[in-house]
Motif scaffolding. Structure first.
Motif, PDB file in Angstrom:
ATOM      1  N   GLN A   1     -68.725  17.803 -10.397  1.00  0.00           N
ATOM      2  CA  GLN A   1     -67.409  17.348  -9.947  1.00  0.00           C
ATOM      3  C   GLN A   1     -67.173  15.922 -10.430  1.00  0.00           C
ATOM      4  N   ARG A   2     -65.910  15.633 -10.781  1.00  0.00           N
ATOM      5  CA  ARG A   2     -65.559  14.294 -11.253  1.00  0.00           C
ATOM      6  C   ARG A   2     -64.305  13.824 -10.521  1.00  0.00           C
ATOM      7  N   PRO A   3     -64.391  12.728  -9.755  1.00  0.00           N
ATOM      8  CA  PRO A   3     -63.217  12.230  -9.038  1.00  0.00           C
ATOM      9  C   PRO A   3     -62.128  11.769 -10.009  1.00  0.00           C
ATOM     10  N   VAL A   4     -60.891  12.155  -9.730  1.00  0.00           N
ATOM     11  CA  VAL A   4     -59.775  11.742 -10.581  1.00  0.00           C
ATOM     12  C   VAL A   4     -58.672  11.033  -9.796  1.00  0.00           C
ATOM     13  N   HIS A   5     -58.683  11.177  -8.471  1.00  0.00           N
ATOM     14  CA  HIS A   5     -57.652  10.513  -7.661  1.00  0.00           C
ATOM     15  C   HIS A   5     -58.142  10.407  -6.230  1.00  0.00           C
ATOM     16  N   VAL A   6     -57.845   9.270  -5.591  1.00  0.00           N
ATOM     17  CA  VAL A   6     -58.243   9.039  -4.205  1.00  0.00           C
ATOM     18  C   VAL A   6     -57.058   8.472  -3.438  1.00  0.00           C
ATOM     19  N   ALA A   7     -56.826   9.018  -2.243  1.00  0.00           N
ATOM     20  CA  ALA A   7     -55.866   8.451  -1.295  1.00  0.00           C
ATOM     21  C   ALA A   7     -56.616   8.273   0.017  1.00  0.00           C
ATOM     22  N   ALA A   8     -56.667   7.056   0.536  1.00  0.00           N
ATOM     23  CA  ALA A   8     -57.533   6.781   1.682  1.00  0.00           C
ATOM     24  C   ALA A   8     -56.840   5.968   2.752  1.00  0.00           C
ATOM     25  N   GLY A   9     -56.835   6.495   3.978  1.00  0.00           N
ATOM     26  CA  GLY A   9     -56.409   5.766   5.159  1.00  0.00           C
ATOM     27  C   GLY A   9     -57.567   5.698   6.135  1.00  0.00           C
TER      28      GLY A   9
ATOM     29  N   VAL B   1     -58.300  11.694   0.973  1.00  0.00           N
ATOM     30  CA  VAL B   1     -58.204  12.838   0.055  1.00  0.00           C
ATOM     31  C   VAL B   1     -58.889  12.452  -1.250  1.00  0.00           C
ATOM     32  N   TRP B   2     -59.902  13.229  -1.626  1.00  0.00           N
ATOM     33  CA  TRP B   2     -60.572  13.056  -2.912  1.00  0.00           C
ATOM     34  C   TRP B   2     -60.178  14.243  -3.782  1.00  0.00           C
ATOM     35  N   GLU B   3     -59.547  13.977  -4.913  1.00  0.00           N
ATOM     36  CA  GLU B   3     -59.197  15.054  -5.838  1.00  0.00           C
ATOM     37  C   GLU B   3     -60.174  15.031  -7.005  1.00  0.00           C
ATOM     38  N   MET B   4     -60.743  16.181  -7.290  1.00  0.00           N
ATOM     39  CA  MET B   4     -61.829  16.290  -8.267  1.00  0.00           C
ATOM     40  C   MET B   4     -61.500  17.294  -9.368  1.00  0.00           C
TER      41      MET B   4
END
Length: 320
Positions: free
Chosen positions: A259-267, A272-275
């Motif tokens: 898996q490779r992370p491509v986008h993160v949204a964090a509160g 949300v980790w998009e891979m």
């Protein structure tokens, strides 16, 4: 940012209101949006006609303005700028039928500006995240996916991720935006957390988690950073606890999937980790091409994880 009496806002001019909003005057920003709402709505109606989609376009533009008001170089042209945001949102909807576009994509005025650069330049995003924490999880999850993820953005995808009908998602997004507006006013005087720093830390955690998994230390990460009773979910169905997640990760790694992370949204309450899912060359269809980790947090620990796999793209077969 301060609420209450705003001497500058009383002038009512676009230039004064825009400059005050860029300086952090919440009242001025609210007055600016209120003054231009009829024009913004007229643009949406002219392109999409009456209905929920036009309402979405106007609401999206208002949220975008909160985050991007600092990008307005000519305060006298803020009206056309707001209408351009609505127009772009409507055209994007028409191009993609039902797919949403993250707020960062709607008004990329500065060429090449990425989400991380926007976070550094605009503290308003901190305010939005702080207000987002005031929403219930039921309203927060669709709103974050719609506006802050990069892949799970269409109504259909969000509905499948949350295991509810599309109509329910539309309703929750509408309620969520209304509640968010209230929460923005309620949190305007508060100290806002550093969204850029939190997102950066979440990027590091995503990379660190995957690296630990490849070393065989995924179980250690789960024990240290996840709640003991953390649940692995598919929609609203509980598939198991951390052991189920551990087994799934080990199975994928054994099969050669990475898996490779491509986008993160964090509160504070949701990340949300998009891979990208990278399959082994000898088994390219082992997994779908992408997965989103939608994590509900409490005191910094994961309590619930929803794994959402996007639909596999089927390429057309060329005729001979």
């Amino acid at each position: 940012m301060r609420r209450g009496h705003s001497p500058v806002a009383e002038t009512g001019s676009d230039v004064a209101l825009t400059r005050a909003a860029q300086a952090g005057d919440v009242v001025a920003l609210g007055l600016l949006l209120e003054a231009h709402q009829p024009g913004m709505r007229a643009v949406a109606l002219s392109i999409l006609g009456p209905g929920a989609d036009a309402d979405d376009a106007v609401q999206n533009a208002a949220l975008t303005a909160l985050r991007r008001i600092g990008d307005v170089r000519d305060p006298a042209a803020v009206g056309p700028w707001l209408r351009m945001i609505v127009r772009n949102a409507c055209r994007s909807f028409l191009r993609t039928s039902s797919r949403g576009v993250p707020l960062d994509e709607l008004t990329r005025i500065a060429a090449g500006a990425g989400p991380e650069e926007v976070l550094e330049r605009h503290a308003l995003r901190d305010w939005i995240w702080e207000a987002m924490e005031e929403l219930s999880p039921t309203l927060r999850v669709p709103l974050v996916l719609r506006h802050f993820s990069s892949r799970v953005t269409s109504y259909d995808e969000i509905a499948r991720a949350c295991a509810v009908p599309v109509g329910t998602i539309r309703s929750r997004l509408s309620q969520g935006r209304a509640k968010l507006a209230e929460a923005l006013a309620a949190t305007a005087d508060g100290a806002h957390s550093d969204a850029r720093q939190r997102t950066s830390a979440s990027w590091e955690e995503a990379h660190g988690t995957l690296a630990a998994a490849e070393r065989g230390d995924f179980g250690k990460v789960l024990a240290e950073r996840w709640s003991p009773g953390a649940a692995l979910m598919r929609g609203d169905i509980r598939l198991g606890g951390t052991q189920a997640l551990l087994r799934g990760m080990e199975c994928d790694l054994t099969a050669g999937v990475r898996q490779r992370p491509v986008h993160v949204a964090a509160g504070k309450a949701l990340a949300v980790w998009e891979m990208d899912l990278i399959n082994p060359p000898d088994n390219p269809d082992h997994c779908p091409p992408a997965v989103a980790w939608i994590m509900t947090l409490a005191a910094g620990r994961v309590e619930r994880l929803r794994l959402f796999h996007g639909a596999r793209v089927v390429l057309p077969v060329a005729s001979v």
